[in-house]
Design an enzyme around this catalytic site. Structure first.
Site, short mmCIF file in Angstrom:
data_model
loop_
_atom_site.label_atom_id
_atom_site.label_comp_id
_atom_site.label_asym_id
_atom_site.label_seq_id
_atom_site.Cartn_x
_atom_site.Cartn_y
_atom_site.Cartn_z
CE1 TYR A 194 62.72 74.49 -28.99
CE2 TYR A 194 64.96 75.20 -29.44
CZ TYR A 194 63.97 74.24 -29.53
OH TYR A 194 64.22 73.04 -30.12
NE ARG A 249 53.13 78.40 -35.34
CZ ARG A 249 52.08 78.25 -36.13
NH1 ARG A 249 50.94 78.85 -35.84
NH2 ARG A 249 52.14 77.50 -37.21
NE ARG A 258 78.00 73.57 -41.03
CZ ARG A 258 77.50 72.55 -40.38
NH1 ARG A 258 77.40 71.37 -40.97
NH2 ARG A 258 77.08 72.69 -39.14
CD GLU A 303 58.07 66.87 -36.12
OE1 GLU A 303 58.24 68.11 -36.16
OE2 GLU A 303 58.90 66.08 -35.63
CG ASP A 340 68.99 73.40 -28.32
OD1 ASP A 340 67.93 73.09 -28.91
OD2 ASP A 340 69.87 74.11 -28.85
NE ARG A 362 60.97 67.74 -37.38
CZ ARG A 362 61.98 67.82 -36.52
NH1 ARG A 362 63.21 67.87 -36.99
NH2 ARG A 362 61.76 67.86 -35.23
NE ARG A 418 74.04 81.48 -35.55
CZ ARG A 418 74.32 80.22 -35.80
NH1 ARG A 418 74.66 79.84 -37.02
NH2 ARG A 418 74.25 79.31 -34.85
#
Length: 370
Positions: free
Chosen positions: A351, A246, A173, A303, A353, A277, A169
Site C-alpha cells: 500500500y 480488499r 491529539r 464507498e 501513498d 464513507r 497506532r
C-alpha cells in the site's frame, strides 16, 4: 524498437516514463483502461473533478517529491479534515480535543488524557487482536463508536478476529487540530489528477485500451525493457496462487443541490450503515470551478468495502503472513525476469501513498537510467 514499454499509465508508470524521456530514451506507455492516471483518475462532472476510484489527497513531508510533482501542476491548499458520523452523532477526525469534548464533555487536555488512561487500563499485557490493540490506545468509548464498526466494514471481519498490527497506532491529539495528515505539503492538483498525469506524459506515445497480458510476447518484442505496474501474480499467470486484496465499490450520483454534507469526507462508523464513507467531491476544491464560480450542483460517492475476487479492482493488499509469504515467492520469480522492472502498488504488492509511489518511481528510474 522502443527502449522502454511502460505497462500502466498510473502515477508510477507516468513518472518513470517522464524520467526515461528526459534521459533521451524512447518510451511507449500502454494501459488496459480507456484513460490515463490509473486509480487517481478524475473526470469532470457538472464542473466538479470527481475522483472516480476513491478520494486521493496528496500529502508528503518529502520536499524532493513535492518539488518534483509541482513542476507538473499547481496544488491548492486543501486540508483533509474528515468527520465521523456515528448514528447521527458527528465527531472530528483524527481524534482530538473536539472529539473528546463531544464524547465526554472534557474541556482540557489533562481531563481528556485522564479519561483515555482510565479506559485503556482494561487491557492488561500484550494486545491479542485489533479490538484489544485499539482499546489499549484510545479506550473503549472511542473504539466502540469510531473504530469498531468502520474497521469491521473495511475488513469484513469482527475486530476480535483481526490481527493487532493493523492498528499499530491511532493518532491521538490533545490539541484542537483537525488536520488529518502530519504533512508539511498537502493539497489537490488544480484542474484534477488526470491533468497532472497528462502533463507527466506530454510528448510520450500512449496507447489506451491495450491489454499487455493478453498479447504479452508481441508487446515484449517491441521494447528492450518492460516497466510493469500491474498485479505481480497476474504477470506470472497466478502460478503460485492469488494474492488477496480488499476491494471498494462506489455509487456515485449527481444531486441538484449545492451542498450535501458540507465536507469532502464523512466516515460512517456504525456497523449498520452499509457504506464506509461518503465523499462530496466539490469540497476538494472548495465548491468552486477553475474560475472561482460557485457550483450549483454536487456529486457524491458512497464507498462500500468488499471482499476481493478475481476480476474485481484490487485496492488494499492483505499483508498478512500467508499473502506476504506468497508475495516473497512471486518476488523471487520476478528477480529472474531481467528485462522487466516491477513497480507500483500492484507490482510490489504494497500500500503506497501517492508521494511514496513518486519517490519509488524516481529512485528506480535513477538506478535504471544512471
Amino acid at each position: 524498437m522502443y527502449d522502454y514499454l511502460v505497462v500502466g499509465a498510473g502515477l508510477y508508470g507516468a513518472v518513470f516514463a517522464q524520467e526515461a524521456k528526459r534521459a533521451g530514451k524512447s518510451v511507449l506507455v500502454i494501459d488496459k483502461r480507456p484513460h490515463v492516471a490509473g486509480n487517481i483518475y478524475t473526470e469532470k462532472i457538472e464542473g466538479i473533478h470527481v475522483h472516480r476510484y476513491g478520494a486521493h489527497i496528496f500529502h508528503t513531508n518529502n520536499k524532493q517529491v513535492w518539488e518534483y510533482i509541482t513542476q507538473f501542476a499547481d496544488f491548492n491548499r486543501f486540508t483533509n479534515s474528515p468527520v465521523a458520523n456515528y448514528k447521527g452523532e458527528l465527531y472530528s477526525m483524527p481524534f482530538n480535543m473536539y472529539t473528546f469534548n463531544k464524547m465526554w464533555g472534557v474541556v482540557t487536555p489533562e481531563q481528556a488524557q485522564k479519561k483515555i488512561e482510565e479506559q485503556r487500563a482494561e487491557i492488561q499485557g500484550e494486545p491479542q487482536n485489533l479490538e484489544q490493540q485499539a482499546i489499549s490506545l484510545v479506550g473503549r468509548d472511542i473504539f466502540e463508536k469510531l473504530v469498531k464498526g468502520y474497521t469491521e466494514k473495511q475488513w469484513g471481519r469482527d475486530c476480535k478476529e483481526l490481527p493487532a498490527f493493523i492498528i499499530k497506532r491511532l493518532p491521538v491529539r490533545l490539541t484542537f487540530d483537525n488536520n488529518y495528515f502530519n504533512a508539511l505539503y498537502q493539497g489537490i492538483p488544480i484542474g484534477g489528477y488526470t491533468k497532472l498525469v497528462e502533463r507527466l506524459l506530454e510528448g510520450i506515445e500512449v496507447r489506451l485500451d491495450r491489454d499487455y497480458l493478453a498479447d504479452k510476447s508481441n508487446w515484449d518484442a517491441m521494447a528492450r525493457k518492460v516497466v510493469y505496474t500491474g498485479a505481480i501474480d497476474a504477470y506470472f499467470n497466478f502460478q503460485l496462487g492469488n494474492l488477496e486484496y480488499r476491494s471498494v465499490r462506489f455509487e456515485t450520483e449527481v444531486l441538484n443541490i449545492p451542498n450535501f454534507q458540507g465536507n469532502a469526507a464523512v466516515n460512517y462508523t456504525d456497523r449498520e450503515t452499509p457504506w464506509t464513507r461518503i465523499i462530496e467531491h466539490k469540497w476538494f476544491e472548495f465548491g468552486k470551478d477553475e474560475h472561482g464560480n460557485e457550483l450549483p450542483k454536487t456529486v457524491i460517492s458512497r464507498e462500500y468495502a468488499s471482499e476481493w475476487k478475481p476480476g474485481d479492482e484490487p485496492y488494499y493488499p492483505v499483508n498478512d503472513e500467508k499473502n506476504s509469504a506468497r508475495y516473497q515467492a512471486y518476488q523471487a520469480l520476478a528477480q529472474r525476469e531481467s528485462h522487466v522492472i516491477f513497480g507500483g502498488r500492484l507490482g510490489e504488492y504494497t500500500y503506497y501513498d501517492m508521494d511514496q509511489v513518486i519517490a519509488a518511481a524516481l529512485e528506480r528510474s535513477r538506478q535504471e537510467l544512471a
